[in-house]
Enzyme design. Structure first.
Site, PDB file in Angstrom:
ATOM      1  N   ASP A   1      22.318  -5.833  36.302  1.00 13.19           N
ATOM      2  CA  ASP A   1      22.319  -4.405  36.630  1.00 13.19           C
ATOM      3  C   ASP A   1      21.847  -3.560  35.450  1.00 13.19           C
ATOM      4  O   ASP A   1      21.057  -2.635  35.600  1.00 13.19           O
ATOM      5  CB  ASP A   1      23.727  -3.980  37.060  1.00 13.19           C
ATOM      6  CG  ASP A   1      24.267  -4.856  38.178  1.00 13.19           C
ATOM      7  OD1 ASP A   1      23.471  -5.615  38.764  1.00 13.19           O
ATOM      8  OD2 ASP A   1      25.471  -4.780  38.455  1.00 13.19           O
TER       9      ASP A   1
ATOM     10  N   SER B   1      25.038  -0.600  41.788  1.00 11.14           N
ATOM     11  CA  SER B   1      25.121  -0.488  40.329  1.00 11.14           C
ATOM     12  C   SER B   1      25.311   0.917  39.796  1.00 11.14           C
ATOM     13  O   SER B   1      24.642   1.327  38.840  1.00 11.14           O
ATOM     14  CB  SER B   1      23.878  -1.069  39.660  1.00 11.14           C
ATOM     15  OG  SER B   1      23.873  -2.417  39.824  1.00 11.14           O
TER      16      SER B   1
HETATM   17  C1  GLA Z   1      27.230  -7.522  40.085  1.00  9.43           C
HETATM   18  C2  GLA Z   1      27.094  -7.880  38.611  1.00  9.43           C
HETATM   19  C3  GLA Z   1      25.749  -8.557  38.330  1.00  9.43           C
HETATM   20  C4  GLA Z   1      25.478  -9.708  39.294  1.00  9.43           C
HETATM   21  C5  GLA Z   1      25.737  -9.278  40.730  1.00  9.43           C
HETATM   22  C6  GLA Z   1      25.654 -10.429  41.693  1.00  9.43           C
HETATM   23  O1  GLA Z   1      26.313  -6.526  40.430  1.00  9.43           O
HETATM   24  O2  GLA Z   1      27.217  -6.733  37.812  1.00  9.43           O
HETATM   25  O3  GLA Z   1      25.703  -8.993  36.998  1.00  9.43           O
HETATM   26  O4  GLA Z   1      26.222 -10.837  38.943  1.00  9.43           O
HETATM   27  O5  GLA Z   1      27.009  -8.676  40.894  1.00  9.43           O
HETATM   28  O6  GLA Z   1      24.381 -10.947  41.734  1.00  9.43           O
END
Ligand code: GLA
Length: 394
Positions: free
Chosen positions: A180, A134
């Site tokens: 995230d 993230s």
């Molecule tokens: C990414 C997205 C999240 C989530 C994950 C999978 O990180 O930004 O919102 O969906 O994938 O769990």
């Protein structure tokens, strides 16, 4: 970009202040917003389901000062460029680069009626880019927090998470869920958060001191990730549409139980059925894993993580060969409770729950075995969950 313990402090408070002075002049205030690791509950967030992430030591740091006009100037220390944005631009357009994560947040905040003010912002990040931890959310949240602070506006971290998600959905064009941004805004020291993505209620789950969370980077980054991500989301929506006539007023896969799904399997194509099966079983695993972790049943929590990985690999098909190898190696180590891929998928990192006393040997063995199997050097670290966004003391 590789990462290890040292990079979390890549830019110290003094370096941030000195860097800001060089680029913009003046004295900034400092903000930090963390990246995250998700213990379990993958792709469930945009299905109104359950997740259990924790905020990491790796973070985006922003050095910020107000301006007298309505211009935003943002300098990225990573690429060494400064970009400008006019808060009065009547029709701001995405540029399809890193600035969309920055200016998209300004657009989303302004769209929600926040009267922003001009600012100079220098950003530095230790969240490894493109590894499923993230980095984008940490950037968005650091910018949102900085802009609200400059404007002297109150900060509600749930609202901020939603607006940063909106920026990513609408300005960047990635249909991500809330996970995230939410954990970057609301992370809690030494805890994972079990979050209901429908109500956004959260429950703090302490990390049992007998266990550590270990993150390992497969060093694989698949470019197709965001296209495939949006496709998975579309499959989930299709499953809801096709199941609704049989199941009544369901809004999301959150409203479907594994029993409902099995009974109505014939309504879905084979692929859509497997996509839906991942989500409905994953939701149940998150609820059970949170209970197991809170009750100190680390073995059960780990077993659920292993099942989660199999479901992502076989039903949701978001893993890749290298990540499967990394998980497989991790699951075979002594002292490991469980291991799975974490994040959006198609590469990136794994998360393992490991007996505290076995962490050093686990990290060494996994690194060596992964290199032998793939030729890739994984970077591995044990993490301690952190607080969400806030001022960086200096
Ligand atoms: C990414 C997205 C999240 C989530 C994950 C999978 O990180 O930004 O919102 O969906 O994938 O769990």
């Amino acid at each position: 970009m590789t990462f290890g313990r040292r990079e979390a402090n890549m830019f110290s408070v003094d370096e941030l202040k000195a860097g800001f002075k060089d680029i913009f002049g003046g004295e900034p205030f400092l903000v930090r917003a963390p990246g995250r690791v998700n213990l379990i509950g993958e792709h469930t967030d945009y299905n109104d389901g359950f997740i259990m992430p924790a905020a990491l030591e790796y973070e985006t740091r922003a050095a910020v000062a107000p301006r007298a006009d309505r211009i935003l100037r943002v300098h990225s220390t990573k690429i060494g460029v400064t970009k400008e944005f006019d808060l009065d631009d009547p029709a701001p357009q995405p540029k399809h680069d890193w600035t969309d994560y920055v200016f998209g947040v300004a657009v989303a905040l302004a769209g929600a009626g926040k009267r922003l003010k001009g600012a100079d912002i220098m950003i530095a990040s230790s969240v490894p880019f493109g590894s499923g931890l993230s980095s984008s959310a940490a950037l968005e949240v650091s910018i949102g927090y900085s802009l609200l602070t400059v404007a002297g506006l109150p900060i509600d971290t749930v609202e901020l998470a939603k607006l940063c998600q909106k920026a990513e959905n609408e300005f960047v064009g990635m249909r991500c869920g809330i996970m995230d941004q939410f954990i970057s805004c609301n992370g809690q020291h030494d805890h994972a958060l079990m979050i209901d993505c429908r109500s956004l209620e959260k429950r703090s789950v302490p990390i049992d001191p007998r266990a550590r969370i270990v993150v390992a980077n497969s060093m694989v980054h698949h470019e197709l990730a965001s296209g495939e991500y949006n496709k998975r989301r579309a499959s989930c929506e299709e499953a809801v549409r096709l199941l609704a006539p049989a199941l009544g007023p369901i809004k999301a896969l959150r409203d479907v139980t594994p029993t409902d799904l099995e009974a109505n399997k014939a309504l879905l194509s084979e692929v859509t059925y497997r996509r839906a099966r991942h989500i409905v079983t994953e939701n149940e695993r998150v609820i059970e894993a949170a209970e197991a972790l809170a009750a100190g049943d680390l073995a059960r929590c780990g077993a659920l993580m292993n099942l989660s990985h199999a479901s992502m690999r076989d039903d949701y098909e978001i893993s890749c060969d290298e990540v499967d190898v990394l998980v497989d190696i991790a699951q075979k180590q002594s002292g490991v409770f469980g291991s799975r891929m974490t994040g959006g998928g198609f590469g990136g990192c794994t998360v393992s729950l490991v007996e505290a006393g076995a962490v050093e040997s686990f990290m060494e063995n996994v690194k060596a075995a992964y290199e032998t199997a793939t030729g890739l050097k994984s970077t591995i670290f044990a993490c301690s969950p952190q607080q969400g966004v806030g001022p960086l003391a200096g």
